[in-house]
Design a protein around this motif. Structure first.
Motif, short mmCIF file in Angstrom:
data_model
loop_
_atom_site.label_atom_id
_atom_site.label_comp_id
_atom_site.label_asym_id
_atom_site.label_seq_id
_atom_site.Cartn_x
_atom_site.Cartn_y
_atom_site.Cartn_z
N GLN A 1 0.60 -1.17 0.09
CA GLN A 1 -0.13 -0.20 -0.10
C GLN A 1 0.94 1.32 -0.05
N ARG A 4 1.22 3.16 -3.20
CA ARG A 4 0.16 4.10 -3.53
C ARG A 4 0.00 5.39 -2.63
N ALA A 152 -6.04 5.23 -2.87
CA ALA A 152 -5.95 4.18 -4.09
C ALA A 152 -6.19 4.77 -5.51
N GLY A 154 -5.54 8.27 -6.00
CA GLY A 154 -4.50 9.24 -6.27
C GLY A 154 -5.10 10.50 -5.99
#
Length: 210
Positions: A1, A4, A152, A154
């Motif tokens: 993660q 991201r 997620a 952006g």
């Protein structure tokens, strides 16, 4: 993660945010840990401005204990160290008031646990828009899921703040039997205060934003 998270590290134009509407989450620590205030600017690409405070006294010992470069971050301006061995909440209060004059702070969410007197001062004496925001699943579920979507997709700009990044790397997700989620930490030495404050800011923006 974390890839991201890092993908959301675009530059933030601080001057352009002056006077802009934002929503805040305030995570008041115990007097010896990290206190976090995070501002979220939904109309400006969801720009994130985090502020952190720790007691100046004992910072080096805490640095060795947690294996975290608190004093380096303080020198770089990412953390403010207050005088003494406890967080000076008068200092934090004056900084929150200063920020509320600089930005159009529409709502500040706070967890009433351990913070009632402080929040009453901000609300009743300083006239700031304070709302209770508890840390249980009921309050945290929707904003936690909304926060996950922002990262997620952006749709968040955090400017690569190293303290907030460290806290993001400490976060795990706790789920209840009904599938509700909230941020949690896996080990007690880790700090996630900034992410909790950011999730609260997302919740305030979604609940009170137009």
């Amino acid at each position: 993660q974390m890839d991201r998270w890092d993908a959301c590290g675009g530059e933030i134009d601080l001057a352009a945010l002056a006077g802009r509407p934002c929503y805040a989450g305030l995570d008041l620590s115990s007097t010896t840990d990290v206190t976090a205030l995070v501002l979220l600017f939904p109309q400006d690409g969801n720009a994130v401005l985090p502020f952190f405070w720790i007691p100046g006294e004992g910072a080096e010992a805490r640095e060795h204990r947690d294996r975290v470069p608190y004093t380096t971050w303080a020198r770089q301006g990412f953390i403010e160290m207050t005088d003494g061995n406890r967080i000076d909440y008068r200092w934090v209060r004056s900084r929150i008031n200063e920020l509320s004059r600089k930005y159009d702070v529409r709502m500040i969410g706070f967890d009433p646990w351990n913070a009632q007197t402080f929040s009453d001062q901000l609300k009743d004496e300083d006239g700031l828009p304070i709302v209770e925001f508890r840390q249980g699943y009921q309050s945290m579920n929707e904003p936690s899921k909304a926060f996950e979507v922002l990262v997620a997709s952006g749709d968040l700009i955090h400017g690569g703040n190293p303290v907030l990044r460290w806290m993001a790397s400490n976060v795990s997700v706790r789920t209840d039997p009904a599938g509700n989620i909230k941020p949690d930490k896996e080990r007690s030495t880790e700090r996630i205060d900034g992410i909790v404050a950011l999730v609260m800011a997302v919740g305030c923006a979604n609940a009170y934003g137009s």
